[in-house]
Design an enzyme around this catalytic site. Structure first.
Site, PDB file in Angstrom:
ATOM      1  N   GLY A 169     -88.261 -76.612   2.916  1.00  0.00           N
ATOM      2  CA  GLY A 169     -87.704 -75.250   2.923  1.00  0.00           C
ATOM      3  C   GLY A 169     -86.507 -75.155   3.867  1.00  0.00           C
ATOM      4  N   HIS A 170     -86.657 -75.733   5.059  1.00  0.00           N
ATOM      5  CA  HIS A 170     -85.531 -75.734   6.011  1.00  0.00           C
ATOM      6  C   HIS A 170     -84.357 -76.538   5.455  1.00  0.00           C
ATOM      7  CE1 HIS A 170     -88.995 -75.269   8.963  1.00  0.00           C
ATOM      8  NE2 HIS A 170     -88.225 -74.246   9.282  1.00  0.00           N
ATOM      9  N   GLN A 184     -91.278 -64.406  20.695  1.00  0.00           N
ATOM     10  CA  GLN A 184     -91.860 -63.883  19.454  1.00  0.00           C
ATOM     11  C   GLN A 184     -93.335 -64.248  19.289  1.00  0.00           C
ATOM     12  OE1 GLN A 184     -88.747 -66.215  17.229  1.00  0.00           O
ATOM     13  NE2 GLN A 184     -90.340 -66.412  15.700  1.00  0.00           N
ATOM     14  N   LYS A 238     -89.190 -66.540   2.346  1.00  0.00           N
ATOM     15  CA  LYS A 238     -90.616 -66.672   2.688  1.00  0.00           C
ATOM     16  C   LYS A 238     -90.977 -65.669   3.786  1.00  0.00           C
ATOM     17  CE  LYS A 238     -94.414 -69.033   4.276  1.00  0.00           C
ATOM     18  NZ  LYS A 238     -94.367 -68.730   5.674  1.00  0.00           N
ATOM     19  N   GLN A 241     -88.950 -60.607   8.161  1.00  0.00           N
ATOM     20  CA  GLN A 241     -87.995 -61.111   9.168  1.00  0.00           C
ATOM     21  C   GLN A 241     -86.566 -60.995   8.650  1.00  0.00           C
ATOM     22  OE1 GLN A 241     -88.464 -64.778  11.673  1.00  0.00           O
ATOM     23  NE2 GLN A 241     -87.170 -65.705  10.102  1.00  0.00           N
ATOM     24  N   MET A 245     -94.086 -73.434   1.600  1.00  0.00           N
ATOM     25  CA  MET A 245     -93.955 -74.375   2.722  1.00  0.00           C
ATOM     26  C   MET A 245     -93.839 -73.613   4.032  1.00  0.00           C
ATOM     27  SD  MET A 245     -91.847 -77.635   1.517  1.00  0.00           S
ATOM     28  CE  MET A 245     -92.354 -78.509   0.036  1.00  0.00           C
ATOM     29  N   ARG A 298     -96.773 -73.969   9.766  1.00  0.00           N
ATOM     30  CA  ARG A 298     -98.169 -73.685  10.127  1.00  0.00           C
ATOM     31  C   ARG A 298     -99.162 -74.238   9.099  1.00  0.00           C
ATOM     32  NH1 ARG A 298     -95.798 -68.732  12.641  1.00  0.00           N
ATOM     33  NH2 ARG A 298     -96.274 -68.890  14.855  1.00  0.00           N
TER      34      ARG A 298
HETATM   35  O1  PAF Z   1     -88.121 -68.149  11.160  1.00  0.00           O
HETATM   36  C1  PAF Z   1     -88.081 -68.761  12.237  1.00  0.00           C
HETATM   37  O2  PAF Z   1     -88.234 -69.997  12.308  1.00  0.00           O
HETATM   38  C2  PAF Z   1     -87.850 -67.999  13.532  1.00  0.00           C
HETATM   39  O3  PAF Z   1     -88.461 -66.755  13.491  1.00  0.00           O
HETATM   40  C3  PAF Z   1     -86.366 -67.873  13.899  1.00  0.00           C
HETATM   41  C4  PAF Z   1     -85.599 -67.074  12.859  1.00  0.00           C
HETATM   42  C5  PAF Z   1     -85.742 -69.254  14.042  1.00  0.00           C
HETATM   43  C6  PAF Z   1     -86.216 -67.131  15.241  1.00  0.00           C
HETATM   44  O4  PAF Z   1     -86.879 -67.808  16.265  1.00  0.00           O
END
Ligand code: PAF
Length: 285
Positions: free
Chosen positions: A36-37, A61, A151, A155, A186, A189
């Site tokens: 995904g990244h 967070q 996903k 956010q 994906m 976690r």
């Molecule tokens: O989605 C994430 O991995 C995090 O919430 C992010 C956007 C990198 C901020 O820490």
């Protein structure tokens, strides 16, 4: 790919790119990268001439009882994957670089409303932490474009709202969720799941697709649909946090059937909190 750990070095490198009129894309991550990244990096390559990824497990967070300490950290593998994916620069700062005076009393960014519902209700302060660090990363990099996955739909909306409200001069690009072959979205976690939980996990997505089929077939009783999704998840062995049908625009309950809608879910499987969503119509850009 260059890897930098200090703000001074990052600013210096970015300043050179700016002078060269390069278009810069930013992909913020917390590491432990998956396909995904890497899809975000590939999309960033299409959007810009320079791609910057960040890896920072942002303590702001995470609530005190959450998984900050155990969050998977795989910097060597991440560096190799980013380099192979065509990332130009990885910024991987220590916590002391980002929050040199500690976390107490820190200036923060709060996006009200959107941050208080759904995951924000279950994880108070979570989106404040996200908005604060994302705004901070935007300030450091000053990208032309930043990419985020659908996903984490809530956010994404929080970040879009922050960018609009603060008139930040960049474009946000949303990229579709990447799934395992069995449908599980994906997520870093997912690695917390044990073998029996991993077998069960795709039922989260199956529940969403079953609800979508009923909506496509004409059902419009949102509360009834939500209740039956929650019942199906409980029966399968999940502990649902929420399953709701909302407007894509502001994540509020639908008023008219013609509005672009989304089904959003969060549910626990053992000690793992999974989230997923399914758009019921093409995304509102
Ligand atoms: O989605 C994430 O991995 C995090 O919430 C992010 C956007 C990198 C901020 O820490």
């Amino acid at each position: 790919m260059i890897t930098l750990t200090t703000i001074a070095a990052l600013r210096k490198e970015v300043a050179v790119w700016r002078q060269e009129h390069q278009r810069i894309a930013l992909v913020p991550t917390m590491g432990n990268l998956h396909a995904g990244h890497l899809r975000l990096i590939a999309a960033a390559r299409e959007q810009a001439t320079r791609v910057i990824a960040t890896i920072f497990v942002n303590p702001l967070q995470f609530a005190a009882h959450e998984d900050l300490a155990t969050y998977p950290r795989t910097p060597a593998e991440d560096q190799a994957a980013l380099s192979a994916a065509g990332c130009d620069l990885l910024f991987m700062p220590a916590e002391s670089e980002i929050y040199p005076h500690g976390r107490k009393g820190l200036t923060f960014v709060e996006v009200p409303g959107l941050s208080e519902t759904l995951c924000g209700a279950s994880r108070p302060g979570h989106f404040r932490g996200v908005a604060t660090v994302v705004n901070l990363l935007f300030n450091l990099v000053q990208p032309d474009v930043a990419l985020f996955g659908r996903k984490d739909f809530q956010q994404l909306r929080v970040i879009e709202q922050m960018v609009a409200d603060l008139h930040l001069p960049l474009q946000i690009v949303a990229i579709d969720t990447v799934r395992e072959v069995d449908g599980l979205a994906m997520s870093s976690r997912n690695g917390y799941l044990n073998a029996p939980e991993r077998l069960l996990a795709p039922q989260l997505y199956q529940t969403l697709t079953a609800l979508r089929q009923r909506i496509v077939a004409g059902e419009r009783d949102w509360l009834r649909l939500e209740a039956s999704g929650i019942a199906a998840l409980s029966l399968a062995g999940f502990r649902p946090d929420y399953l709701v049908i909302r407007r894509q625009s502001d994540l509020q309950p639908p008023q008219q059937a013609s509005e672009p809608l989304i089904i959003l879910v969060a549910a626990w499987l053992g000690r793992t909190r999974l989230i997923d969503n399914l758009l019921l119509s093409p995304p509102e850009e």
